[in-house]
Write an enzyme that holds these catalytic residues in place. Structure first.
Site, short mmCIF file in Angstrom:
data_model
loop_
_atom_site.label_atom_id
_atom_site.label_comp_id
_atom_site.label_asym_id
_atom_site.label_seq_id
_atom_site.Cartn_x
_atom_site.Cartn_y
_atom_site.Cartn_z
CG ASP A 472 -1.78 1.13 1.34
OD1 ASP A 472 -2.36 1.35 0.62
OD2 ASP A 472 -1.79 1.51 2.48
CD GLU A 582 -12.01 17.07 7.52
OE1 GLU A 582 -12.01 16.50 8.66
OE2 GLU A 582 -12.64 17.23 6.73
CG PHE A 623 -15.64 13.20 1.15
CD1 PHE A 623 -15.25 13.84 0.32
CD2 PHE A 623 -15.74 11.83 1.33
CE1 PHE A 623 -14.46 13.22 -0.65
CE2 PHE A 623 -15.15 11.26 0.28
CZ PHE A 623 -14.42 11.65 -0.70
NE ARG A 681 -2.94 12.88 1.53
CZ ARG A 681 -3.24 11.38 1.20
NH1 ARG A 681 -2.57 10.70 0.82
NH2 ARG A 681 -4.49 11.27 1.61
NE ARG A 858 -7.69 9.11 -9.26
CZ ARG A 858 -7.87 9.98 -8.13
NH1 ARG A 858 -8.34 9.73 -6.87
NH2 ARG A 858 -7.55 11.19 -8.19
CG ASN A 887 -7.31 1.15 1.91
OD1 ASN A 887 -6.72 0.88 2.94
ND2 ASN A 887 -7.00 2.02 1.37
#
EC number: 7.6.2.1
Lengths: 1180, 331
Positions: A472, A582, A623, A681, A858, A887
């Site tokens: 990952d 955030e 979101f 990012r 993605r 994930n």
């Protein structure tokens, strides 16, 4: 895919038909039916977001989405039969029809009475023990009694006893823990008053009150909380290890009722207890109204209430039916490759066993037939019993039965041909290996204070054979500690020097009641921007900067929590939230003087440059993965209303009014491009002032949408889309997702070791590629093949093109011997949708196997597993998946070896993994050092155990040929039993745990040495057969040298048996000693100790007058022939092995051999000078 | 980081797998040295063993077939089972070399499976030692009790089949005395066979398997029985019959008077009388010497071969150019 593992439910596999119904509801532009829908549904079902990693995170999507979930479910009736009815505040009625499980828990397996039967039952689940048992039972039949009762039961009994003691101890500890847990006090509503009650006495239906920092005693549906809006913050660290706060909500209908004052009654109809901690499906009838409940309305046992004074809820699941207890399952079990291969060889061995038994029984049959007439009075057979009046057969059941009995007896005698003790030794060895892996201080992560964890105990050796590593990106290669780096505010790039504030008084702080409050994390700030943000004038740029930081501070779901420090005058503000992005943004805003200090559901308080301002949060659009942005509607103190939006560039530029300032948009786009090209990012922030009319329209539709009973999520999204438009661009932020320490070096080592490293990330392509460069996965010399397609046809075409180019390129490189120009494949999730599970898979596999590097960006969680499966199903190569987030769970479970990073993101990956560690770079010592050692040790141990047992069996077999095929053993039965228990067991385990073929330093400096595991050099069919031939030779030597030496002599069978016993134990241990590479005092003690122990045992056995072999060893030892035989056996049996070993070492040295020699001779000076202790990793 | 809370594994050489260790490597030098050493050690031992074996004088005489009178030659069984036929049989054996005392007299049985499962189990070790355990006969079937239920001491097939041929040796008309004391192991006489256990009901009824025992003599002094009950390892075995404590000169002929009682005709067993001297390796046995010379020879041969190999195809130890990735560079 995931069903074969009893572990936490993965988001991908949550509620079956639930997901399909919601996904078709929610994702309207659902172009990719199967994979995407699963991804969507999973992200909606789970409280913890998954899909934010698919792009930048825009905020949590807790409530509204989950709520809408509830609504869509409520349309699907919960089946009456499957429902559990809970009458609120009425435990009697609740438990009337069905007695629901009480809240006392019992993790202990046994009670005093059930211990013996249950423990035995569980132990006999192991095949090995069953085999032992069957053999022991066979031996009890009088016709088959080969060994005495005691001798045949002893090994089984000892193993059972040891295991039982271990189990009993563990269970005692569990009982103790249960007791503490069960007697914890909690506050329960009894007769309209809250009283303290022991946790174990709580019943389903009772109302429970939990105060701040208290642990929830059972699964409760929240009724009301201290917060007027019904919010409760919970920490789920005990459940899934995520340390951030999550929000839970009481229903509108109940939140105003305070238990004890108001009457609460109602009926909750919920699903049967299940283990899905991210799903809950129920509805509640209050005052005739039917309200649906979702996962955001339930707080699970084990969670801790934070930042909320109290919360009241009704117990719906208690005790062992709580989700936490249902999930209390052990580590997943996988079977190692080596063990699978070993089982193949064990089948061969059982074939040998059957062959030997058939030979013996057939010969016995022939012998009996030939001597048929003589058997009656033959002095050593005496079939007829003449002592009775009637002359009858004694212990003879006819030829057929005799053959059958001798077959069974030979199975009993040759039983250890199947090395059952090997399974037990392997378990012990793995425990030992795990101990060393856990204790390795080079795999200890000081930053997170975590040790290496061995969760699966049976695949240690797989670590030495890995060919593919699937990694990952976020949190695994990178730290997942987001750091605000650059900002572009209205077209101006602030990416200058950023050292100004660092270290000076710890950054920005504010004074509250004479106390100093400062943010918990320090952020490097841009000096120019800092100065600009401090000056407040009415210039346009100053206003824009103000709005930008206000947006960062306000447009999020972060909850500030004030933490005490050791200094009473100083407090820290800890920003808790679900998304690290955030958090980074809010910390950044705080550093620039926009410090968020309070958040409730209705308002936020921001300290702006020392001036405290309160903004009303009029609405928030969370979101979601379609909009890929979030927005907040703020009411200013001066009653103006503005909407602030932040989101991914792709979707944000669609809703930004470019006509306002085209040049700003263009330059921002340029900045964004440059940010993402260095792996940052990015987020785009926009805002718009709302007119009163606009606000009113929005508010009405927002209220309708958020109280809608059906399709709430869809309605809310429409409302959001309506207001999120014509925004003016404020700017963009760039957050650095920093590479973990040592990642490039680690990847370099893995690549050198012949391991292919694939990166599978949810991030976008540019970010993925830039991380690829910074982690040295990609080099500028590589040719990149990029596949981004939107249809199956185009995918097919680009795959074909790519194959042609790669073939060409590989041919060229082969000709030019230039290894630098290799191919890198970069492919995105959309293309993978068309490729995976279709006939294009084959082409992708062919292409991918030609590429040095594969980057998938993605990709959805399930696609990650799909890619692992692509390799796993088509090759024999071992795969390892490493990840840190929810994930990655599917990928971790799919791969042969799953490694979890126990970092900051949740513990789900760790829970699903086989091994867990703190840093990506530990993969290098884990695989190259421990994996290599474990593989070599285990491989050797298996072969050695085969050899050791087969040797003994062959010796018994040869003797049987000289006893009229009657399965007499000259070796005493006690020696046969003790052979694999005392005589030879310990050295192999010690060597299996401690021997090291090469030093850590060599393995780390020459990663290529890892190849020996990939090539299966230490355990393969050839080695097995070579070992068996060697075994046969050694057995011939051990058996026939004494036989011929004592032929036609007056030797008795006990003496000869003792000679064979000693000879076989000596050579078995010497054989091991010849292969030991590192002789520590422990190896010396175990090997020589075993030989001495054997001698002592033989002496003891021969000192018992009741046994036929009394004093045999002493008479034997006084004869010269005995010693001559022993010496001759030792040398003659080892000679072929020694010659072959020498010859191979000299003429065909393997890499390990060369490296070992180099270690000893070339660095002799260095080693003596430094000692091995200082040979640290080359990669820090 | 707080030092107390740190989970950092405490360092020890053991837990880091860095215990001091001896790491021997089989270098060519070591290999050649060990081959040569073994070779030079084994060949002399082999020669010694051979010469020792050569010094042993062993005379054996098979008498089972020869001792059957001619009129019974086709029905040896009825001869041996007939109590009325005289069983004495005279044999003359030549002494090729001087037999130096002590000379061991053995009887050798062939094709007699004293290691047969049914046979080895058919005994009671308890009964042999302890007079109180005379009823402990459950393993002794079919020779455990008499028809009227009295225990047989010693019970079991092994004792029942006790060898009962006897030999009288004489040379030059003078009888050679055979000492039958001390032929059994001292340990057996002391601990395994009781000095207060006397034979009872032994060979009294049913099929007679072999010798009878004097009921007045305790088992611990029945040395023939003790020797017989130490069951042989192999189907071809010798048992000590007695010792001759005088030398017998070379070229003498010994007259042996055999009482041929033991029935091996039923199952094709053979009987031999063996006179043998011993040395440090026991009786006559060329195998050990040959094996040692063979093994030593192979070792010397391999040692020389390896010397040649290292001379003509030397390899520097730890030479990195032999590493697989240096031989075939990989991408």
């Amino acid at each position: 895919m995931t069903s074969n593992r009893p572990s936490l439910p993965t988001p991908g596999s949550t509620g079956s038909d639930l997901s399909s119904s919601t996904s078709s509801n929610n994702s309207d532009n659902n172009q990719i039916p199967n994979l995407h829908s699963l991804q969507n549904s999973s992200s909606q079902l789970s409280i913890k977001s998954n899909s934010w990693r698919a792009s930048v995170n825009f905020g949590s999507k807790g409530v509204s989405v989950a709520d809408s979930e509830g609504f869509s479910i409520s349309r699907r009736e919960i089946n009456e039969d499957d429902a559990r009815l809970v009458y609120v505040n009425d435990p009697l009625k609740t438990n009337e029809t069905f007695e629901f499980c009480g809240n006392s828990i019992r993790t202990g397996k046994y009670s005093v009475f059930t211990f013996l039967p249950r423990n035995l039952f569980e132990q006999f689940h192991r095949v090995a023990y069953m085999y032992f048992l069957i053999i022991a039972i066979l031996n009890q039949l009088p016709q088959l009694a080969v060994f005495g009762r005691g001798a045949s039961i002893l090994p089984l009994a000892s193993v059972l006893f040891v295991t039982a003691v271990k189990d009993a101890y563990e269970d005692w500890r569990r009982h103790k823990a249960d007791k503490i847990e069960n007697n914890r006090l909690s506050s329960v509503l009894v007769n309209d008053q809250f009283q303290h009650k022991r946790s174990k006495d709580i019943q389903v239906g009772e109302i429970v009150k939990v105060s701040a920092d208290e642990t929830i005693p059972c699964d409760i549906v929240v009724l009301c909380t201290s917060d007027p809006t019904g919010v409760a913050y919970v920490q789920t660290i005990n459940l899934d290890g995520e340390s951030n706060l999550k929000t839970r909500y009481a229903k509108q209908e109940t939140l105003s009722r305070v238990p004890g004052k108001d009457v609460i009654s109602g009926l909750i109809k919920c699903e049967k207890p299940n283990r899905n901690i991210y799903g809950f499906q129920a509805n509640m009838e209050v005052d005739g109204k039917r309200v649906s409940l979702g996962p955001s309305n339930i707080i699970l046992r084990g969670c801790v209430i934070k930042n909320t004074d109290w919360a009241v809820g009704v117990a719906v699941y208690a005790g062992r039916e709580t989700k936490a207890m249902l999930n209390n399952s052990g580590a997943p079990s996988k079977r190692s490759r080596l063990e699978t291969h070993m089982n193949r060889e064990i089948i061969l061995l059982s074939f040998f066993l059957v062959t030997l038994c058939i030979i013996v029984s057939a010969c016995a049959g022939f012998w009996l037939r030939r001597h048929q007439d003589e058997l009656d009075i033959m002095p050593f057979y005496r079939r007829k019993d003449y002592s009775k009046e009637q002359v009858e057969n004694y212990n003879y059941y006819g030829l057929g039965m005799e053959i059958f009995f001798s077959f069974l007896m030979s199975v009993i005698v040759f039983q250890i041909m199947i090395p059952i003790s090997l399974y037990i030794s392997m378990e012990l060895v793995r425990v030992g290996q795990a101990y060393f892996m856990i204790r390795d201080d080079k795999m200890f992560d000081a930053a997170s204070n975590t040790r290496f964890q061995c969760r699966a105990l049976n695949i240690n050796e797989d670590l030495g054979q890995i060919k593919y590593v699937f990694s990952d990106k976020t949190g695994t290669l990178t730290e997942n500690k987001m750091e605000f780096q650059f900002a572009s505010i209205s077209g101006v790039d602030y990416s200058g020097e950023k050292i100004e504030f660092y270290g000076e008084q710890g950054g920005y702080n504010i004074q509250v009641d004479g106390q100093v409050w400062r943010p918990k994390m320090k952020v490097q700030v841009d000096s120019k921007l800092l100065k600009l943000s401090k000056t407040r004038n009415d210039t346009k740029s100053s206003k824009e900067i103000y709005d930008f930081f206000l947006a960062l501070a306000a447009c999020n779901t972060i909850v500030p929590i004030v933490v005490n420090t050791s200094n009473p005058n100083e407090k820290l503000i800890d920003y808790q939230g679900e998304s690290p992005d955030e958090q980074a943004l809010v910390y950044a805003a705080a550093a620039y003087g926009f410090m968020l200090i309070e958040r409730t559901s209705g308002h936020i308080v921001i300290d702006i440059q020392g001036e405290r301002q309160r903004f009303n949060v009029l609405g928030m659009h969370e979101f979601d993965s379609d909009r890929k942005r979030m927005s907040v509607i703020l009411g200013y103190p001066d009653s103006t209303v503005k909407v602030f939006v932040k989101g991914a560039d792709t979707t944000m530029f669609k809703v930004i009014d470019e006509s306002l300032n085209l040049s700003v948009v263009k330059s921002t786009e340029n900045h964004l491009h440059s940010y993402s090209s260095i792996g940052l990012r990015t987020l785009v922030v926009g805002m718009r002032a709302l007119s009163i009319a606009e606000f009113d329209t929005w508010q009405t539709s927002y209220e309708i949408a958020s109280t809608a009973l059906m399709g709430r999520a869809g309605l809310l999204r429409k409302v959001a889309v309506n207001i999120e438009n014509n925004l003016s661009l404020l700017g963009a932020s760039a957050i650095e997702d920093r590479l973990q320490k040592g990642v490039p070096e680690a990847i370099e080592s893995l690549r050198k070791a012949g391991i292919k490293v694939w990166v599978l990330t949810g991030d976008k392509q540019e970010t993925a590629i830039s991380i690829g460069y910074s982690s040295k996965l990609l080099t500028s010399k590589m040719m990149q093949i990029i596949i981004n397609n939107n249809s199956k046809m185009s995918c097919k075409k680009s795959l074909e093109d790519a194959l042609v180019t790669s073939r060409k390129l590989i041919n060229v490189t082969r000709a030019s011997e230039d290894d630098a120009s290799s191919v890198a494949l970069i492919i995105d999730g959309t293309s993978l949708v068309y490729i995976l599970d279709s006939e294009l898979e084959e082409q992708l596999f062919e292409l991918a196997s030609k590429c040095a590097v594969v980057l998938c960006c993605r990709v959805a969680p399930l696609q990650k597993a799909g890619i692992v499966a692509l390799i796993k199903n088509r090759t024999d190569d071992m795969t390892l998946a490493i990840g840190d987030g929810a994930n990655d769970v599917s990928m971790i479970q799919m791969a042969d070896v799953g490694v979890g990073i126990s970092g900051q993101e949740g513990r789900q990956a760790v829970m699903a993994s086989d091994f867990a560690m703190g840093q990506f770079r530990f993969l290098v010592p884990l695989m190259l050092v421990h994996g290599h050692w474990n593989y070599q040790r285990m491989a050797y141990m298996i072969l050695y155990n085969f050899y050791r047992n087969a040797l003994f069996v062959f010796i018994l077999f040869w003797y049987v040929l000289y006893t009229g095929f009657t399965l007499t053993t000259s070796i005493t039965e006690w020696s046969s039993v003790l052979y694999s228990v005392i005589y030879t067991a310990i050295p192999t385990i010690v060597v299996g745990i401690l021997d090291k073929d090469l030093s850590r330093k060599s393995l780390m400096t020459y990663p290529q040495l890892y190849g020996s595991g990939q090539r299966k050099e230490s355990y393969n069919a050839k080695l097995f057969w070579v070992t068996m031939v060697d075994t046969l030779w050694q057995s011939v030597v051990v058996f026939f040298i004494p036989l011929l030496a004592f032929w036609e002599s007056d030797i008795d069978s006990s003496s000869l048996g003792d000679l064979w016993t000693l000879a076989v134990v000596f050579i078995v241990n010497i054989h091991l000693a010849m292969d030991v590479i590192r002789w520590t005092w422990i190896s010396h003690a175990s090997i020589w100790g075993s030989i001495i122990a054997t001698c002592i045992c033989v002496i003891i056995i021969d000192a018992i007058p009741a046994l036929p072999g009394y004093w045999a060893i002493f008479n034997l030892a006084s004869s010269g022939l005995f010693w001559i035989c022993l010496l001759g056996i030792l040398i003659a049996s080892m000679i072929p092995r020694f010659i072959v070993k020498m010859f191979m070492q000299h003429c065909k040295p393997c890499d390990r051999q060369i490296a070992r020699e180099a270690e000893k001779f070339q660095n002799a000076m260095e080693i003596t000078r430094n000692g091995e202790i200082e040979m640290n990793l080359p990669h820090r | 980081m707080d030092h107390k809370n740190s989970k950092k594994p405490t360092y020890s050489r053991f837990s880091q797998q860095e215990l001091p260790a001896w790491k021997p490597i089989l270098t060519p030098g070591w290999a050649i040295a060990s081959f040569i050493t073994i070779g030079t050690l084994f060949i002399p031992i082999g020669l010694l063993a051979l010469s020792a074996s050569d010094n042993v004088v062993e005379i054996s005489d098979r008498y089972d077939e020869v001792c059957v009178p001619d009129d019974y030659s086709s029905k040896a069984e009825s001869y041996i089972q007939n109590p009325d036929v005289k069983k004495t049989c005279i044999r003359t054996i030549k002494v090729p070399k001087k037999l130096v005392a002590p000379i061991f007299v053995y009887y050798q049985l062939e094709n007699f499976y004293q290691n047969h499962r049914r046979y080895v189990k058919s005994r009671s070790n308890k009964q042999l030692r302890d007079p109180k355990a005379e009823d402990d006969t459950h393993d002794c079937f079919p020779k455990s009790k008499t028809k009227d239920g009295k225990p047989i001491v010693p019970c079991g097939l092994i004792a029942w089949s006790l060898f009962n041929d006897t030999y009288k040796l004489s040379t030059r008309g003078k009888e050679i005395s055979i000492n039958k004391k001390g032929i059994a192991w001292k340990s057996d006489r002391k601990a395994k066979f009781g000095s207060n256990v006397y034979p009872k009901n032994f060979q009294k009824e049913g099929l007679i398997g072999g010798a009878t025992l004097d009921e007045q003599i305790p088992l611990s002094e029945q040395e023939d029985l003790i020797v017989w009950m130490r069951t042989a390892a192999l189907p071809k075995f010798r048992k000590l019959y007695g010792k001759i404590e005088t030398d017998i000169e070379a070229h003498d002929s010994i007259k042996v008077e055999i009482e041929n009682n033991y029935n091996t005709y039923k199952f094709g067993g053979r009987k031999k009388l063996v006179l043998s001297t011993t040395t440090w390796i026991g009786g006559k046995n060329d195998f050990v010497g040959m094996a040692y010379i063979g093994v030593g020879g192979i070792c010397l041969f391999m040692g020389i071969n390896f010397i040649l190999l290292y001379v003509f195809r030397p390899r520097r130890l730890g030479d990195p150019s032999y590493l697989s990735w240096n031989r075939h560079p990989i991408a």
